[in-house]
Design a protein around this motif. Structure first.
Motif, short mmCIF file in Angstrom:
data_model
loop_
_atom_site.label_atom_id
_atom_site.label_comp_id
_atom_site.label_asym_id
_atom_site.label_seq_id
_atom_site.Cartn_x
_atom_site.Cartn_y
_atom_site.Cartn_z
N ALA A 108 0.82 -1.21 0.00
CA ALA A 108 0.00 0.00 0.00
C ALA A 108 0.86 1.26 0.00
O ALA A 108 0.61 2.20 -0.78
CB ALA A 108 -0.94 0.00 1.20
N TYR A 109 1.88 1.31 0.84
CA TYR A 109 2.67 2.53 0.96
C TYR A 109 3.62 2.69 -0.22
O TYR A 109 3.96 3.82 -0.59
CB TYR A 109 3.39 2.57 2.31
CG TYR A 109 2.43 2.89 3.43
CD1 TYR A 109 2.35 4.17 3.97
CD2 TYR A 109 1.56 1.92 3.91
CE1 TYR A 109 1.44 4.46 4.97
CE2 TYR A 109 0.66 2.21 4.92
CZ TYR A 109 0.60 3.48 5.44
OH TYR A 109 -0.31 3.78 6.43
N SER A 110 4.03 1.60 -0.83
CA SER A 110 4.82 1.70 -2.05
C SER A 110 3.97 2.32 -3.16
O SER A 110 4.46 3.17 -3.94
CB SER A 110 5.33 0.33 -2.48
OG SER A 110 6.26 -0.17 -1.53
N HIS A 111 2.70 1.95 -3.23
CA HIS A 111 1.79 2.57 -4.21
C HIS A 111 1.62 4.06 -3.90
O HIS A 111 1.66 4.90 -4.82
CB HIS A 111 0.44 1.86 -4.19
CG HIS A 111 -0.58 2.52 -5.07
ND1 HIS A 111 -0.61 2.34 -6.44
CD2 HIS A 111 -1.60 3.38 -4.78
CE1 HIS A 111 -1.60 3.05 -6.96
NE2 HIS A 111 -2.22 3.69 -5.96
N LEU A 112 1.44 4.40 -2.63
CA LEU A 112 1.26 5.80 -2.26
C LEU A 112 2.53 6.61 -2.52
O LEU A 112 2.46 7.80 -2.84
CB LEU A 112 0.85 5.91 -0.80
CG LEU A 112 -0.56 5.37 -0.47
CD1 LEU A 112 -0.80 5.38 1.04
CD2 LEU A 112 -1.64 6.18 -1.19
N HIS A 113 3.68 5.97 -2.42
CA HIS A 113 4.92 6.66 -2.77
C HIS A 113 4.97 6.94 -4.27
O HIS A 113 5.31 8.06 -4.69
CB HIS A 113 6.12 5.81 -2.36
CG HIS A 113 7.43 6.37 -2.82
ND1 HIS A 113 7.97 7.53 -2.33
CD2 HIS A 113 8.30 5.92 -3.77
CE1 HIS A 113 9.11 7.79 -2.95
NE2 HIS A 113 9.34 6.82 -3.82
N ARG A 114 4.62 5.96 -5.07
CA ARG A 114 4.65 6.15 -6.52
C ARG A 114 3.68 7.23 -6.97
O ARG A 114 3.92 7.90 -7.98
CB ARG A 114 4.34 4.83 -7.24
CG ARG A 114 5.41 3.77 -7.11
CD ARG A 114 5.18 2.60 -8.04
NE ARG A 114 3.93 1.91 -7.76
CZ ARG A 114 3.82 0.90 -6.92
NH1 ARG A 114 4.90 0.44 -6.26
NH2 ARG A 114 2.66 0.29 -6.72
N THR A 115 2.60 7.41 -6.24
CA THR A 115 1.59 8.41 -6.61
C THR A 115 1.79 9.74 -5.89
O THR A 115 0.96 10.65 -6.02
CB THR A 115 0.18 7.87 -6.34
OG1 THR A 115 0.09 7.40 -4.99
CG2 THR A 115 -0.14 6.72 -7.29
N GLY A 116 2.88 9.88 -5.13
CA GLY A 116 3.26 11.17 -4.58
C GLY A 116 2.76 11.50 -3.19
O GLY A 116 3.00 12.61 -2.70
N TRP A 117 2.10 10.57 -2.52
CA TRP A 117 1.55 10.83 -1.19
C TRP A 117 2.51 10.47 -0.06
O TRP A 117 2.36 10.98 1.06
CB TRP A 117 0.24 10.07 -0.99
CG TRP A 117 -0.85 10.50 -1.92
CD1 TRP A 117 -1.28 9.84 -3.03
CD2 TRP A 117 -1.66 11.68 -1.83
NE1 TRP A 117 -2.29 10.53 -3.65
CE2 TRP A 117 -2.55 11.67 -2.93
CE3 TRP A 117 -1.71 12.75 -0.93
CZ2 TRP A 117 -3.48 12.69 -3.14
CZ3 TRP A 117 -2.63 13.76 -1.15
CH2 TRP A 117 -3.50 13.71 -2.24
N VAL A 118 3.42 9.58 -0.32
CA VAL A 118 4.37 9.11 0.70
C VAL A 118 5.78 9.51 0.28
O VAL A 118 6.15 9.38 -0.89
CB VAL A 118 4.27 7.59 0.88
CG1 VAL A 118 5.46 7.03 1.65
CG2 VAL A 118 2.98 7.22 1.60
N HIS A 119 6.55 10.00 1.24
CA HIS A 119 7.91 10.45 0.99
C HIS A 119 8.88 9.79 1.96
O HIS A 119 8.50 9.44 3.08
CB HIS A 119 8.02 11.96 1.12
CG HIS A 119 7.20 12.71 0.12
ND1 HIS A 119 7.62 12.91 -1.18
CD2 HIS A 119 5.96 13.26 0.21
CE1 HIS A 119 6.69 13.59 -1.84
NE2 HIS A 119 5.68 13.81 -1.02
N SER A 120 10.11 9.65 1.51
CA SER A 120 11.16 9.12 2.36
C SER A 120 12.29 10.13 2.47
O SER A 120 12.50 10.96 1.59
CB SER A 120 11.71 7.80 1.81
OG SER A 120 12.32 7.98 0.54
#
Length: 243
Positions: A108-120
């Motif tokens: 789920a969070y890998s998807h949210l990262h790809r779509t710009g919602w999650v950052h590292s």
């Protein structure tokens, strides 16, 4: 406006765990943050939905940077969104005590990262080795920190340095609410504090009126550059724009 996904907070139980579900996917997780709720697995089947009675927060302009931490920060460089899969893998290492990041969370969070919602945020030593980092969710004026790590052998204070880089970036995009879920001793040394659930939801409701601005500053900062930017944020001068 708060999401009504979980109903009225007035009807939530007076405990940190407000519910659970068999269903879980990226869009559901994202909407939960707009309701003041975050996911954390109960077991291999049930996803728990949490809204702590006492919520941990860190002030964007009030991260406590001690003299010893400043000295350590100068040993590292930091980046943003350069190695999200590696940061998440390190945060979810099965060797970590009380690990909770399972395949559902990673997907789920890998998807949210790809779509710009999650950052590292990544922290690197002088040899270019990843020694620390963190990741979390950015929605409007909210950043919800999910997990952080440091390498026990090479990365002393590296997770703290990642937090310094994080608040510099949050200041640049106008985030005003940095949620760390629960107050821990480690976070307390950095200036974290608690507010009651109702107060958190009040602050969140205001934060959700702010725009979700795109992150644009991904490149490396040396420790000295990072400390200069942090000092500008702490002094209320915003974020320095380095040439």
């Amino acid at each position: 406006m708060l999401s009504a996904l979980f109903g009225s907070p007035d009807q939530w139980p007076a405990r940190d765990l407000i519910g659970y579900s068999d269903e879980f996917y990226a869009a559901l997780a994202l909407e939960a943050y707009r309701a003041g709720v975050f996911p954390m697995p109960l077991d291999s089947e049930a996803m728990g939905w949490w809204s702590p009675m006492q919520r941990g927060l860190i002030p964007i302009d009030g991260v406590r940077v001690t003299r010893s931490l400043r000295k350590m920060a100068k040993r590292y460089s930091t980046t943003v969104d350069h190695a999200f899969p590696r940061v998440m893998a390190a945060c979810g290492s099965p060797t970590r005590p009380d690990g909770w990041i399972d395949s559902r969370i990673r997907t789920a969070y890998s998807h949210l990262h790809r779509t710009g919602w999650v950052h590292s945020v990544e922290v690197w030593d002088a040899d270019g080795v990843l020694v620390g980092g963190l990741y979390g969710v950015h929605v409007a004026g909210l950043f919800a920190g999910e997990s952080m790590f440091h390498d026990d052998e090479r990365g002393r204070d590296a997770s703290k340095v990642a937090l310094i880089r994080l608040v510099v970036e949050l200041a640049a995009v106008g985030v005003e609410l940095l949620d760390v879920q629960w107050l821990t001793e480690h976070l307390g040394t950095l200036g974290a504090y608690e507010v009651p659930r109702a107060e958190y939801l009040r602050r969140l409701e205001h934060a959700l009126t702010l725009p979700t601005l795109p992150w644009t500053r991904f490149g490396p900062l040396t420790g000295a550059e990072l400390l200069a930017e942090h000092d500008a944020v702490a002094a209320g001068r915003g974020v320095l724009r380095l040439a």
